[in-house]
Design an enzyme around this catalytic site. Structure first.
Site, PDB file in Angstrom:
ATOM      1  N   GLY A 164     -28.566  52.055  55.959  1.00 25.64           N
ATOM      2  CA  GLY A 164     -29.732  51.235  56.291  1.00 25.64           C
ATOM      3  C   GLY A 164     -31.032  52.017  56.263  1.00 25.64           C
ATOM      4  O   GLY A 164     -31.991  51.653  56.930  1.00 25.64           O
ATOM      5  N   GLY A 165     -31.038  53.095  55.512  1.00 20.90           N
ATOM      6  CA  GLY A 165     -32.271  53.868  55.364  1.00 20.90           C
ATOM      7  C   GLY A 165     -32.637  54.703  56.575  1.00 20.90           C
ATOM      8  O   GLY A 165     -33.735  55.228  56.658  1.00 20.90           O
ATOM      9  N   GLU A 200     -30.536  67.614  50.396  1.00 22.54           N
ATOM     10  CA  GLU A 200     -30.682  67.502  48.950  1.00 22.54           C
ATOM     11  C   GLU A 200     -32.133  67.580  48.551  1.00 22.54           C
ATOM     12  O   GLU A 200     -33.027  67.480  49.396  1.00 22.54           O
ATOM     13  CB  GLU A 200     -29.965  66.260  48.404  1.00 22.54           C
ATOM     14  CG  GLU A 200     -30.412  64.944  48.916  1.00 22.54           C
ATOM     15  CD  GLU A 200     -29.513  63.788  48.427  1.00 22.54           C
ATOM     16  OE1 GLU A 200     -28.303  63.945  48.193  1.00 22.54           O
ATOM     17  OE2 GLU A 200     -30.072  62.680  48.296  1.00 22.54           O
ATOM     18  N   LYS A 201     -32.333  67.784  47.266  1.00 24.65           N
ATOM     19  CA  LYS A 201     -33.695  67.885  46.756  1.00 24.65           C
ATOM     20  C   LYS A 201     -34.385  66.555  47.007  1.00 24.65           C
ATOM     21  O   LYS A 201     -33.811  65.493  46.816  1.00 24.65           O
ATOM     22  CB  LYS A 201     -33.664  68.190  45.256  1.00 24.65           C
ATOM     23  CG  LYS A 201     -35.010  68.266  44.623  1.00 24.65           C
ATOM     24  CD  LYS A 201     -35.098  69.373  43.578  1.00 24.65           C
ATOM     25  CE  LYS A 201     -36.533  69.637  43.171  1.00 24.65           C
ATOM     26  NZ  LYS A 201     -37.325  70.306  44.224  1.00 24.65           N
ATOM     27  N   HIS A 208     -35.384  53.568  42.296  1.00 23.46           N
ATOM     28  CA  HIS A 208     -34.013  53.346  42.786  1.00 23.46           C
ATOM     29  C   HIS A 208     -33.349  52.414  41.773  1.00 23.46           C
ATOM     30  O   HIS A 208     -33.754  51.267  41.612  1.00 23.46           O
ATOM     31  CB  HIS A 208     -34.050  52.706  44.175  1.00 23.46           C
ATOM     32  CG  HIS A 208     -32.690  52.303  44.693  1.00 23.46           C
ATOM     33  ND1 HIS A 208     -32.117  52.839  45.825  1.00 23.46           N
ATOM     34  CD2 HIS A 208     -31.782  51.410  44.223  1.00 23.46           C
ATOM     35  CE1 HIS A 208     -30.932  52.298  46.026  1.00 23.46           C
ATOM     36  NE2 HIS A 208     -30.708  51.420  45.068  1.00 23.46           N
ATOM     37  N   LYS A 237     -34.721  47.593  50.781  1.00 20.47           N
ATOM     38  CA  LYS A 237     -35.148  46.874  49.578  1.00 20.47           C
ATOM     39  C   LYS A 237     -35.871  45.576  49.926  1.00 20.47           C
ATOM     40  O   LYS A 237     -35.488  44.878  50.869  1.00 20.47           O
ATOM     41  CB  LYS A 237     -33.924  46.563  48.718  1.00 20.47           C
ATOM     42  CG  LYS A 237     -33.221  47.828  48.249  1.00 20.47           C
ATOM     43  CD  LYS A 237     -31.782  47.577  47.858  1.00 20.47           C
ATOM     44  CE  LYS A 237     -31.069  48.893  47.643  1.00 20.47           C
ATOM     45  NZ  LYS A 237     -29.611  48.735  47.543  1.00 20.47           N
ATOM     46  N   ARG A 291     -18.958  47.223  48.619  1.00 20.29           N
ATOM     47  CA  ARG A 291     -19.007  45.821  49.039  1.00 20.29           C
ATOM     48  C   ARG A 291     -19.934  45.057  48.104  1.00 20.29           C
ATOM     49  O   ARG A 291     -20.573  45.626  47.233  1.00 20.29           O
ATOM     50  CB  ARG A 291     -19.569  45.735  50.454  1.00 20.29           C
ATOM     51  CG  ARG A 291     -20.917  46.436  50.530  1.00 20.29           C
ATOM     52  CD  ARG A 291     -21.670  46.195  51.806  1.00 20.29           C
ATOM     53  NE  ARG A 291     -22.744  47.141  51.983  1.00 20.29           N
ATOM     54  CZ  ARG A 291     -23.953  47.031  51.474  1.00 20.29           C
ATOM     55  NH1 ARG A 291     -24.266  45.999  50.709  1.00 20.29           N
ATOM     56  NH2 ARG A 291     -24.885  47.941  51.690  1.00 20.29           N
ATOM     57  N   VAL A 294     -26.615  42.487  48.881  1.00 17.63           N
ATOM     58  CA  VAL A 294     -27.583  41.400  49.059  1.00 17.63           C
ATOM     59  C   VAL A 294     -28.122  40.959  47.695  1.00 17.63           C
ATOM     60  O   VAL A 294     -28.235  39.770  47.401  1.00 17.63           O
ATOM     61  CB  VAL A 294     -28.765  41.872  49.953  1.00 17.63           C
ATOM     62  CG1 VAL A 294     -29.828  40.791  50.064  1.00 17.63           C
ATOM     63  CG2 VAL A 294     -28.278  42.294  51.328  1.00 17.63           C
TER      64      VAL A 294
HETATM   65  P1  ADP Z   1     -28.948  54.506  53.068  1.00 18.83           P
HETATM   66  O1  ADP Z   1     -27.467  54.482  52.995  1.00 18.83           O
HETATM   67  O2  ADP Z   1     -29.455  54.744  54.459  1.00 18.83           O
HETATM   68  O3  ADP Z   1     -29.588  53.312  52.392  1.00 18.83           O
HETATM   69  P2  ADP Z   1     -29.526  56.174  50.705  1.00 18.83           P
HETATM   70  O4  ADP Z   1     -28.921  57.480  50.448  1.00 18.83           O
HETATM   71  O5  ADP Z   1     -29.048  55.031  49.878  1.00 18.83           O
HETATM   72  O6  ADP Z   1     -29.419  55.818  52.270  1.00 18.83           O
HETATM   73  O7  ADP Z   1     -31.083  56.277  50.530  1.00 18.83           O
HETATM   74  C1  ADP Z   1     -31.935  55.215  50.847  1.00 18.83           C
HETATM   75  C2  ADP Z   1     -33.316  55.473  50.293  1.00 18.83           C
HETATM   76  O8  ADP Z   1     -33.846  56.707  50.806  1.00 18.83           O
HETATM   77  C3  ADP Z   1     -33.386  55.624  48.793  1.00 18.83           C
HETATM   78  O9  ADP Z   1     -33.436  54.392  48.111  1.00 18.83           O
HETATM   79  C4  ADP Z   1     -34.688  56.419  48.663  1.00 18.83           C
HETATM   80  O10 ADP Z   1     -35.784  55.572  48.876  1.00 18.83           O
HETATM   81  C5  ADP Z   1     -34.615  57.393  49.831  1.00 18.83           C
HETATM   82  N1  ADP Z   1     -33.954  58.660  49.442  1.00 18.83           N
HETATM   83  C6  ADP Z   1     -32.666  58.996  49.633  1.00 18.83           C
HETATM   84  N2  ADP Z   1     -32.385  60.223  49.104  1.00 18.83           N
HETATM   85  C7  ADP Z   1     -33.529  60.673  48.570  1.00 18.83           C
HETATM   86  C8  ADP Z   1     -33.912  61.881  47.858  1.00 18.83           C
HETATM   87  N3  ADP Z   1     -33.041  62.852  47.595  1.00 18.83           N
HETATM   88  N4  ADP Z   1     -35.193  61.998  47.435  1.00 18.83           N
HETATM   89  C9  ADP Z   1     -36.099  61.010  47.684  1.00 18.83           C
HETATM   90  N5  ADP Z   1     -35.819  59.872  48.344  1.00 18.83           N
HETATM   91  C10 ADP Z   1     -34.557  59.693  48.788  1.00 18.83           C
END
Ligand code: ADP
Length: 448
Positions: A164-165, A200-201, A208, A237, A291, A294
């Site tokens: 969930g970000g 991570e970087k 996305h 999103k 899963r 949305v």
């Molecule tokens: P969650 O499971 O909480 O949704 P995600 O790994 O899918 O986490 O990442 C959600 C959002 O976070 C991505 O769509 C992006 O906007 C940001 N994000 C995640 N990893 C990175 C990264 N390495 N660099 C820049 N933004 C990132």
């Protein structure tokens, strides 16, 4: 096929699943909390069972009550939708013990992908490109500094159990990494009960882009093209489109093939989404969602394949009705997530819908469980519906979306409809040149 399917969810997704079951002639059971007695999914299901008080933990997350509802009604399968129990491996295990089919992948696959560190290592092994970073969890400052120096700043520290970000911290340089590591760990521990984090970087201006996949659980697997979900607020999103304005056919084929092969290699069963950040023409895996998502309808619109029907088919042992060569992408689709929230402050706005008029016409789909007179309860996610538009080209799609947004009337509560009306006339959105930070910057500029 199943004798009866219980839908362990609410709102628009419960309705979406119900529709697929009806078309397949499968009787349905709705479960609901006391706050959802008058919800549309309850009205349209063949049977319904009240499973507890409003709080999700006592109702939609109450495994015991959901199992009891299966027993009472004789349901032999459960579709979890998204959220709630959809990525709960223990729930999948429990259902198996009770001889009830979980409409989703195996508990093992949920478990692997639910741990982001394990997911990333698995992705790497399957030939999927990943974001450079630590191989495992990071606990020590010295290790964090070593990895960060190796991959280069800025870096992002993410929770292994995140979702969930939430639970992400960016460190711009060595001076800020210790603090970022400690905050990320304590926040992850508090939010997810697991303080494991990894590094991570940090990609500065990525898009996305995610790939929809479907596996038959026997080594067969396909991809259904990509979705671009770069328009985000707080990593959530807001608007999605398929195909991505950033990809050409060759790029689409390349990443699609990689994902389909990975699904085959995994022996994955059912629907899934492999999520990437995309920058300068390169894909970097971030996670896999095991899963239905949305935003799945935009894929359905461009492929004309019913993803929920395919989920039901695979889970019941009937197999997928489509092969890779049957997946033919036509046109363009855009989805707007309509939330019961103030369009500028995003403060939730539960209450009664006094007037409701959804748009219609060619290429317009509204997935929603609300109706005129419906009282939105304050206890759940504020998503009240999704407007999905399909047309032959992206340009036509935007024109149709503008028209549909003008027709859409939801009175009595605040919604995010005005935000979308602004967005669809913005030059950057029209040009398709936006990255994951674009919306936050846009909202900040509007707030001035
Ligand atoms: P969650 O499971 O909480 O949704 P995600 O790994 O899918 O986490 O990442 C959600 C959002 O976070 C991505 O769509 C992006 O906007 C940001 N994000 C995640 N990893 C990175 C990264 N390495 N660099 C820049 N933004 C990132």
């Amino acid at each position: 096929m199943f004798k009866k399917v219980l839908i362990a969810n609410r709102g628009e997704i419960a309705l979406r699943i119900l529709r697929a079951c009806k078309e397949l002639g499968i009787p349905t059971v709705a479960v609901h909390s006391t706050a959802d007695e008058s919800a549309m999914h309850v009205r349209l299901a063949d049977e319904s069972v009240c499973i507890g008080p409003p709080a999700s933990k006592d109702s939609y997350l109450n495994i015991h009550e959901i199992l009891a509802a299966c027993e009472i009604t004789g349901a032999d399968a459960i579709h979890p939708g998204y959220g709630f129990l959809s990525e709960n491996a223990k729930f999948a295990d429990i259902l198996k013990e009770h001889d009830i089919t979980f409409i989703g992948p195996s508990a093992d696959h949920i478990r692997v992908m639910g741990d982001k560190i394990e997911a990333k290592n698995t992705a790497k092994r399957l030939g999927i490109p990943v974001v450079p970073g630590s191989d495992g969890a990071i606990t020590e400052d010295t290790e964090a500094k070593r990895v960060a120096a190796e991959i280069g700043y800025p870096v992002i520290i993410k929770a292994a159990s995140g979702g969930g970000g939430r639970g992400m911290k960016v460190a711009l340089n060595e001076a800020s990494i210790s603090e970022a590591l400690h905050t990320a760990r304590s926040e992850a521990g508090a939010a997810f009960g697991d303080d494991a984090v990894y590094i991570e970087k940090y990609l500065s201006t990525p898009r996305h882009i995610e790939v929809q996949v479907m596996g038959d659980g026997k080594g067969g697997g396909i991809h259904l093209g990509e979705r671009d979900c770069s328009l985000q607020r707080r990593h959530q999103k807001v608007l999605e489109e398929a195909t991505s304005p950033a990809l050409d056919e060759a790029g689409r084929q390349k990443i699609g093939d990689i994902c389909a092969k990975a699904i085959q290699g995994l022996g994955y069963s059912g629907a899934g989404t492999i999520e990437f950040l995309w920058e300068n023409g390169e894909f970097y895996f971030i996670e896999m969602n095991t899963r239905l998502q949305v935003e799945h309808p935009i894929t359905e619109m461009i492929t004309r394949i019913d993803l929920v029907t395919e989920q039901l088919r695979v889970a019941s042992g009937a197999g997928m009705s489509v092969k890779q060569e049957d997946v033919i992408i036509t046109g363009h689709a855009i989805e707007c997530r309509i939330n019961a929230e103030h369009p500028k402050t995003f403060v939730p706005s539960p209450g009664t819908i006094s007037y409701y008029h959804p748009p219609g016409g060619l290429g317009v789909r509204v997935d929603s469980g609300v109706y005129q007179g419906y009282k939105i309860p304050p206890y759940y996610d504020s998503l009240i519906g999704k407007l999905i538009v399909h047309a032959r080209t992206r340009e036509e799609c935007l024109a149709r979306l503008r028209r549909a947004l003008d027709e859409f009337v939801v009175d009595g509560i605040e919604t995010t409809l005005p935000l979308f009306r602004d967005l669809v006339t913005n030059p950057d959105i029209i040009a398709g040149t936006y990255d994951i930070h674009w919306l936050e910057k846009y909202l900040a500029s509007k707030a001035d």
